[in-house]
Design a protein around this motif. Structure first.
Motif, PDB file in Angstrom:
ATOM      1  N   SER A   9      -1.610   2.746   5.685  1.00 38.65           N
ATOM      2  CA  SER A   9      -0.458   1.862   5.852  1.00 38.65           C
ATOM      3  C   SER A   9      -0.474   1.206   7.230  1.00 38.65           C
ATOM      4  O   SER A   9      -1.276   1.558   8.105  1.00 38.65           O
ATOM      5  CB  SER A   9       0.841   2.640   5.669  1.00 38.65           C
ATOM      6  OG  SER A   9       1.011   3.551   6.750  1.00 38.65           O
ATOM      7  N   GLU A  10       0.443   0.265   7.445  1.00 40.21           N
ATOM      8  CA  GLU A  10       0.557  -0.389   8.747  1.00 40.21           C
ATOM      9  C   GLU A  10       0.854   0.620   9.850  1.00 40.21           C
ATOM     10  O   GLU A  10       0.452   0.433  11.000  1.00 40.21           O
ATOM     11  CB  GLU A  10       1.673  -1.438   8.726  1.00 40.21           C
ATOM     12  CG  GLU A  10       1.346  -2.691   7.938  1.00 40.21           C
ATOM     13  CD  GLU A  10       2.442  -3.740   8.090  1.00 40.21           C
ATOM     14  OE1 GLU A  10       2.494  -4.372   9.170  1.00 40.21           O
ATOM     15  OE2 GLU A  10       3.250  -3.909   7.148  1.00 40.21           O
ATOM     16  N   GLN A  11       1.542   1.677   9.510  1.00 41.05           N
ATOM     17  CA  GLN A  11       1.904   2.699  10.494  1.00 41.05           C
ATOM     18  C   GLN A  11       0.802   3.729  10.696  1.00 41.05           C
ATOM     19  O   GLN A  11       0.932   4.636  11.517  1.00 41.05           O
ATOM     20  CB  GLN A  11       3.188   3.419  10.064  1.00 41.05           C
ATOM     21  CG  GLN A  11       4.441   2.538  10.054  1.00 41.05           C
ATOM     22  CD  GLN A  11       4.459   1.569   8.887  1.00 41.05           C
ATOM     23  OE1 GLN A  11       3.949   1.880   7.805  1.00 41.05           O
ATOM     24  NE2 GLN A  11       5.042   0.397   9.102  1.00 41.05           N
ATOM     25  N   GLY A  12      -0.277   3.614   9.937  1.00 38.15           N
ATOM     26  CA  GLY A  12      -1.408   4.526  10.105  1.00 38.15           C
ATOM     27  C   GLY A  12      -1.411   5.714   9.181  1.00 38.15           C
ATOM     28  O   GLY A  12      -2.334   6.538   9.221  1.00 38.15           O
ATOM     29  N   ARG A  59       3.401 -11.456   8.908  1.00 37.17           N
ATOM     30  CA  ARG A  59       2.669 -10.450   9.672  1.00 37.17           C
ATOM     31  C   ARG A  59       1.217 -10.426   9.217  1.00 37.17           C
ATOM     32  O   ARG A  59       0.926 -10.369   8.018  1.00 37.17           O
ATOM     33  CB  ARG A  59       3.281  -9.061   9.452  1.00 37.17           C
ATOM     34  CG  ARG A  59       4.715  -8.925   9.863  1.00 37.17           C
ATOM     35  CD  ARG A  59       5.138  -7.452   9.938  1.00 37.17           C
ATOM     36  NE  ARG A  59       4.777  -6.693   8.763  1.00 37.17           N
ATOM     37  CZ  ARG A  59       5.550  -6.594   7.675  1.00 37.17           C
ATOM     38  NH1 ARG A  59       6.692  -7.251   7.618  1.00 37.17           N
ATOM     39  NH2 ARG A  59       5.163  -5.861   6.651  1.00 37.17           N
ATOM     40  N   ASP A  60       0.317 -10.429  10.200  1.00 39.79           N
ATOM     41  CA  ASP A  60      -1.104 -10.426   9.869  1.00 39.79           C
ATOM     42  C   ASP A  60      -1.515  -9.157   9.136  1.00 39.79           C
ATOM     43  O   ASP A  60      -2.472  -9.152   8.368  1.00 39.79           O
ATOM     44  CB  ASP A  60      -1.945 -10.575  11.144  1.00 39.79           C
ATOM     45  CG  ASP A  60      -1.797 -11.953  11.788  1.00 39.79           C
ATOM     46  OD1 ASP A  60      -1.429 -12.896  11.067  1.00 39.79           O
ATOM     47  OD2 ASP A  60      -2.052 -12.059  13.004  1.00 39.79           O
ATOM     48  N   THR A  61      -0.795  -8.074   9.387  1.00 43.10           N
ATOM     49  CA  THR A  61      -1.176  -6.776   8.824  1.00 43.10           C
ATOM     50  C   THR A  61      -0.496  -6.474   7.493  1.00 43.10           C
ATOM     51  O   THR A  61      -0.735  -5.413   6.916  1.00 43.10           O
ATOM     52  CB  THR A  61      -0.822  -5.658   9.824  1.00 43.10           C
ATOM     53  OG1 THR A  61       0.580  -5.730  10.135  1.00 43.10           O
ATOM     54  CG2 THR A  61      -1.639  -5.810  11.101  1.00 43.10           C
ATOM     55  N   MET A  62       0.338  -7.373   7.015  1.00 39.13           N
ATOM     56  CA  MET A  62       1.100  -7.086   5.798  1.00 39.13           C
ATOM     57  C   MET A  62       0.198  -6.741   4.617  1.00 39.13           C
ATOM     58  O   MET A  62       0.491  -5.825   3.833  1.00 39.13           O
ATOM     59  CB  MET A  62       1.982  -8.290   5.432  1.00 39.13           C
ATOM     60  CG  MET A  62       2.820  -8.077   4.176  1.00 39.13           C
ATOM     61  SD  MET A  62       3.776  -9.544   3.720  1.00 39.13           S
ATOM     62  CE  MET A  62       4.905  -9.662   5.122  1.00 39.13           C
ATOM     63  N   PHE A  63      -0.897  -7.482   4.493  1.00 37.96           N
ATOM     64  CA  PHE A  63      -1.784  -7.272   3.351  1.00 37.96           C
ATOM     65  C   PHE A  63      -3.118  -6.652   3.747  1.00 37.96           C
ATOM     66  O   PHE A  63      -4.052  -6.628   2.939  1.00 37.96           O
ATOM     67  CB  PHE A  63      -2.030  -8.598   2.638  1.00 37.96           C
ATOM     68  CG  PHE A  63      -0.777  -9.276   2.147  1.00 37.96           C
ATOM     69  CD1 PHE A  63      -0.066  -8.755   1.081  1.00 37.96           C
ATOM     70  CD2 PHE A  63      -0.308 -10.427   2.756  1.00 37.96           C
ATOM     71  CE1 PHE A  63       1.091  -9.367   0.623  1.00 37.96           C
ATOM     72  CE2 PHE A  63       0.848 -11.054   2.310  1.00 37.96           C
ATOM     73  CZ  PHE A  63       1.552 -10.526   1.245  1.00 37.96           C
ATOM     74  N   SER A  64      -3.214  -6.157   4.968  1.00 41.03           N
ATOM     75  CA  SER A  64      -4.509  -5.632   5.424  1.00 41.03           C
ATOM     76  C   SER A  64      -4.963  -4.415   4.617  1.00 41.03           C
ATOM     77  O   SER A  64      -6.162  -4.155   4.499  1.00 41.03           O
ATOM     78  CB  SER A  64      -4.438  -5.271   6.908  1.00 41.03           C
ATOM     79  OG  SER A  64      -3.458  -4.269   7.151  1.00 41.03           O
ATOM     80  N   PHE A  65      -4.019  -3.683   4.044  1.00 39.61           N
ATOM     81  CA  PHE A  65      -4.391  -2.487   3.278  1.00 39.61           C
ATOM     82  C   PHE A  65      -5.195  -2.834   2.030  1.00 39.61           C
ATOM     83  O   PHE A  65      -5.860  -1.965   1.453  1.00 39.61           O
ATOM     84  CB  PHE A  65      -3.138  -1.699   2.885  1.00 39.61           C
ATOM     85  CG  PHE A  65      -2.349  -2.297   1.757  1.00 39.61           C
ATOM     86  CD1 PHE A  65      -2.574  -1.889   0.443  1.00 39.61           C
ATOM     87  CD2 PHE A  65      -1.392  -3.282   1.984  1.00 39.61           C
ATOM     88  CE1 PHE A  65      -1.843  -2.424  -0.613  1.00 39.61           C
ATOM     89  CE2 PHE A  65      -0.662  -3.813   0.948  1.00 39.61           C
ATOM     90  CZ  PHE A  65      -0.889  -3.404  -0.355  1.00 39.61           C
ATOM     91  N   THR A  66      -5.134  -4.100   1.598  1.00 42.10           N
ATOM     92  CA  THR A  66      -5.891  -4.480   0.400  1.00 42.10           C
ATOM     93  C   THR A  66      -7.394  -4.354   0.631  1.00 42.10           C
ATOM     94  O   THR A  66      -8.155  -4.168  -0.324  1.00 42.10           O
ATOM     95  CB  THR A  66      -5.544  -5.909  -0.038  1.00 42.10           C
ATOM     96  OG1 THR A  66      -5.875  -6.826   1.017  1.00 42.10           O
ATOM     97  CG2 THR A  66      -4.069  -6.029  -0.353  1.00 42.10           C
ATOM     98  N   GLU A  67      -7.811  -4.433   1.893  1.00 41.43           N
ATOM     99  CA  GLU A  67      -9.228  -4.232   2.193  1.00 41.43           C
ATOM    100  C   GLU A  67      -9.637  -2.796   1.891  1.00 41.43           C
ATOM    101  O   GLU A  67     -10.764  -2.547   1.443  1.00 41.43           O
ATOM    102  CB  GLU A  67      -9.506  -4.579   3.650  1.00 41.43           C
ATOM    103  CG  GLU A  67      -9.265  -6.052   3.988  1.00 41.43           C
ATOM    104  CD  GLU A  67      -9.539  -6.366   5.450  1.00 41.43           C
ATOM    105  OE1 GLU A  67      -9.941  -5.438   6.190  1.00 41.43           O
ATOM    106  OE2 GLU A  67      -9.350  -7.526   5.842  1.00 41.43           O
ATOM    107  N   ASP A  68      -8.722  -1.848   2.142  1.00 40.98           N
ATOM    108  CA  ASP A  68      -8.996  -0.447   1.799  1.00 40.98           C
ATOM    109  C   ASP A  68      -9.192  -0.285   0.295  1.00 40.98           C
ATOM    110  O   ASP A  68     -10.084   0.446  -0.160  1.00 40.98           O
ATOM    111  CB  ASP A  68      -7.840   0.455   2.247  1.00 40.98           C
ATOM    112  CG  ASP A  68      -7.740   0.597   3.750  1.00 40.98           C
ATOM    113  OD1 ASP A  68      -8.647   0.119   4.453  1.00 40.98           O
ATOM    114  OD2 ASP A  68      -6.751   1.188   4.214  1.00 40.98           O
TER     115      ASP A  68
END
Length: 239
Positions: free
Chosen positions: A73-76, A206-215
């Motif tokens: 998640s964004e929070q790690g 937010r740039d990180t909103m969808f970053s988890f999709t890479e995971d």
């Protein structure tokens, strides 16, 4: 005058027979060794590559798209994305926008499998697409077909399921695209918010909103390319 000696015909024939027998024995031994030896390292690599390239077709869809996928998640923290559904269609043309469909086919796309997931908070919907190609070179060659800036269109089409919280996820609601080459596969994601709002309605994102999709893409790619012990007696292996 010196004496000239000649071999008797029988002796010559015997010598020839002996030579032929030796040659024949060597050839037979080589043939037996070839038939009884195990597959070489190169043959095993080729068998592994061939088996991997056919997993999209031979594996159950639920094995490629498991019920849950772990992401950060964004929070790690470690969270679980839950699968909503899997498409029964696998044609390349129907899974991507029309603007790039012909290019995908020209690049060698064999099929595109799609499934949709929800993040842990059920606020973001993600469609994951697996494009199958004959080999890794084909998968990598398709990457430039998509926008280089992460724009969602033209790209993978959203997959919504009526009667679920994903039913508002449409083409206009796509907000982010990721691409990941994994062997003979190109794993794609497209993501948006469950209320279907378009990206232009969000203002500053937010740039990180969808970053988890890479995971999620990485996990699916790892599943599809995980090494397997060759079983040369099984029909899916050709050693």
């Amino acid at each position: 005058m010196g004496e000239t000696r000649t071999w008797p015909a029988v002796a010559v024939a015997s010598a020839i027979t002996l030579v032929l027998a030796i040659v024949g024995g060597i050839a037979a031994s080589a043939a037996v060794a070839e038939l009884t030896r195990g597959p070489s390292a190169a043959e095993l690599r080729e068998a592994q590559a061939a088996e991997t390239a056919l997993r999209w077709e031979r594996w159950p869809a639920g094995r490629i798209f498991p019920a849950t996928l772990v992401y950060t998640s964004e929070q790690g923290g470690r969270e679980l994305a839950r699968r909503v559904g899997i498409s029964s269609r696998t044609d390349c043309r129907g899974a991507v926008d029309a603007a790039i469909a012909d290019q995908m086919r020209a690049a060698g796309c064999r099929a595109i499998l799609r499934a949709t997931y929800l993040d842990a908070l059920q606020g973001i919907v993600v469609t994951i697409g697996v494009a199958a190609f004959p080999d890794a070179l084909g998968a990598r060659s398709a990457i430039p077909i998509f926008p280089s800036d992460g724009s969602a269109a033209p790209g993978l089409r959203a997959l919504a399921f009526p009667g679920t919280v994903t039913d508002r996820f449409t083409a206009g609601g796509r907000q982010a695209l990721t691409l990941r080459a994994a062997g003979p596969y190109l794993v794609m994601t497209t993501a948006g918010q469950v209320d279907g709002r378009p990206a232009r309605a969000l203002g500053e994102q937010r740039d990180t909103m969808f970053s988890f999709t890479e995971d999620l893409a990485e996990k699916v790619g790892d599943i599809l390319t995980a090494p397997a012990s060759p079983d040369c007696t099984a029909k899916e292996w050709r050693c």
